[in-house]
Design a protein around this motif. Sequence first.
Motif, short mmCIF file in Angstrom:
data_model
loop_
_atom_site.label_atom_id
_atom_site.label_comp_id
_atom_site.label_asym_id
_atom_site.label_seq_id
_atom_site.Cartn_x
_atom_site.Cartn_y
_atom_site.Cartn_z
N THR A 132 -3.13 6.19 -6.25
CA THR A 132 -4.47 5.95 -6.78
C THR A 132 -4.37 5.53 -8.24
OG1 THR A 132 -4.63 8.32 -7.24
CG2 THR A 132 -5.68 7.51 -5.22
N GLY A 133 -5.36 4.77 -8.69
CA GLY A 133 -5.37 4.31 -10.08
C GLY A 133 -6.78 4.11 -10.57
N ARG A 134 -6.92 4.16 -11.88
CA ARG A 134 -8.21 3.87 -12.53
C ARG A 134 -8.02 2.69 -13.46
NH1 ARG A 134 -9.27 7.25 -17.93
NH2 ARG A 134 -10.07 5.18 -18.39
N ASN A 192 12.42 7.07 -4.99
CA ASN A 192 11.20 7.06 -5.80
C ASN A 192 10.17 6.15 -5.16
OD1 ASN A 192 11.45 4.24 -6.98
ND2 ASN A 192 13.32 5.15 -7.80
N ILE A 193 8.98 6.19 -5.67
CA ILE A 193 7.85 5.42 -5.12
C ILE A 193 8.16 3.93 -5.07
CG2 ILE A 193 5.52 4.62 -5.68
CD1 ILE A 193 4.89 7.45 -6.61
N TRP A 194 8.81 3.41 -6.12
CA TRP A 194 8.91 1.96 -6.28
C TRP A 194 9.99 1.33 -5.41
CZ3 TRP A 194 4.49 1.03 -8.02
CH2 TRP A 194 3.88 1.90 -8.93
N GLN A 195 10.65 2.11 -4.59
CA GLN A 195 11.60 1.54 -3.63
C GLN A 195 10.91 1.10 -2.34
OE1 GLN A 195 14.83 4.32 -3.07
NE2 GLN A 195 15.69 3.93 -5.08
N GLY A 196 9.62 1.29 -2.27
CA GLY A 196 8.88 0.92 -1.07
C GLY A 196 7.77 -0.07 -1.36
N HIS A 197 6.97 -0.35 -0.34
CA HIS A 197 5.79 -1.20 -0.49
C HIS A 197 4.61 -0.29 -0.85
CE1 HIS A 197 8.31 -3.69 2.33
NE2 HIS A 197 8.04 -4.55 1.36
N VAL A 198 4.08 -0.49 -2.06
CA VAL A 198 3.09 0.42 -2.62
C VAL A 198 1.70 -0.19 -2.57
CG1 VAL A 198 2.45 1.82 -4.62
CG2 VAL A 198 4.87 1.30 -4.18
N ARG A 199 0.77 0.53 -1.99
CA ARG A 199 -0.65 0.17 -2.02
C ARG A 199 -1.36 1.09 -3.00
NH1 ARG A 199 -2.43 -4.62 0.34
NH2 ARG A 199 -1.41 -4.96 2.35
N MET A 200 -2.57 0.70 -3.45
CA MET A 200 -3.33 1.52 -4.38
C MET A 200 -4.80 1.51 -4.02
SD MET A 200 -3.86 1.15 -8.52
CE MET A 200 -5.33 0.15 -8.28
N ARG A 201 -5.44 2.65 -4.20
CA ARG A 201 -6.89 2.76 -4.11
C ARG A 201 -7.42 3.08 -5.50
NH1 ARG A 201 -9.51 1.38 0.79
NH2 ARG A 201 -11.27 2.25 -0.37
N GLU A 202 -8.47 2.38 -5.90
CA GLU A 202 -9.05 2.61 -7.22
C GLU A 202 -10.04 3.77 -7.17
OE1 GLU A 202 -11.78 0.30 -10.58
OE2 GLU A 202 -10.86 -0.85 -8.94
N VAL A 203 -10.01 4.61 -8.21
CA VAL A 203 -10.97 5.70 -8.34
C VAL A 203 -11.68 5.56 -9.68
CG1 VAL A 203 -9.71 7.29 -6.84
CG2 VAL A 203 -9.20 7.25 -9.28
N PRO A 204 -12.93 6.01 -9.77
CA PRO A 204 -13.65 5.90 -11.04
C PRO A 204 -13.14 6.92 -12.05
CG PRO A 204 -15.00 7.04 -9.42
CD PRO A 204 -13.78 6.55 -8.69
N VAL A 205 -13.43 6.66 -13.31
CA VAL A 205 -12.87 7.47 -14.39
C VAL A 205 -13.25 8.93 -14.28
CG1 VAL A 205 -14.80 6.90 -15.94
CG2 VAL A 205 -12.58 7.60 -16.89
N GLU A 206 -14.48 9.24 -13.84
CA GLU A 206 -14.91 10.64 -13.81
C GLU A 206 -14.18 11.46 -12.75
OE1 GLU A 206 -17.87 8.39 -11.15
OE2 GLU A 206 -16.86 8.08 -13.08
N ARG A 207 -13.51 10.79 -11.79
CA ARG A 207 -12.76 11.52 -10.77
C ARG A 207 -11.25 11.39 -10.99
NH1 ARG A 207 -16.33 8.94 -6.98
NH2 ARG A 207 -14.59 8.04 -5.81
#
Length: 234
Positions: A132-134, A192-207
């Motif tokens: 997840t990322g903001r 580690n995470i970056w040895q694979g295919h990484v997807r991301m879901r965006e979350v809002p700043v308050e969460r």
Amino acid sequence: MAFIFARGGSKGVPNKNIRPLAGKPLIGYPIETALACGCFDDVVVSTDSPEIAAVAREFGASVPFMRPAELATDTASEWQAWRHAIRSVEAASGAFDAFVSLPATSPFRNVTDVTACIETLEADPEASIVITGRRSERSPYFNMVRMDEHGYVHVVIPPDQVLVRRQDAPQVYDITTVAYVSRPRFILDADNIWQGHVRMREVPVERALDIDTPHDFFIAECIAKAYPGIHLTR
């Protein structure tokens, strides 16, 4: 399977994982969110602390094993703790199809944040892990700089053309600790995470708050008052 990794030796904020936030132990937030999702076979807490284990059980999580001391130091790898948890559960209950880590330090994730990450992994057979990322408030293309050996500073990533507004730079994200969703085999096989295919879901700043310092806890108290029950919303 949902997992919450909560060691007892926090130095930045002593007893952080069971410190009260708006009257509730911090670890209670991810446990309640995981249970509210209604999609997990179990919600497992990995800890080295009997006190944390007791609080976790009070909120409805299971603590089927205690984390070894060498995996609970402030220099221990979280990835190794993930591996230990997967192997422990598989040895006791057999294989499972999705590993979901919900760190206690991100109490304001909600049910939709978690289920969206699971759905993203299920929808892409090539994906190894979903994070997840903001949206970042700073940009390495515009207002983040590095210093050279002469003491002069330069934009971290020089853009192809001059940018006069941050909004014109490529969108970048800060990784958050809201959720990590992976296929267990990937964690066991990769380093580690970056040895694979990484997807991301965006979350809002308050969460997206990640509690690491007393100042973060102060901000968390403000958010908890402004958005009561935020971690249980859909």
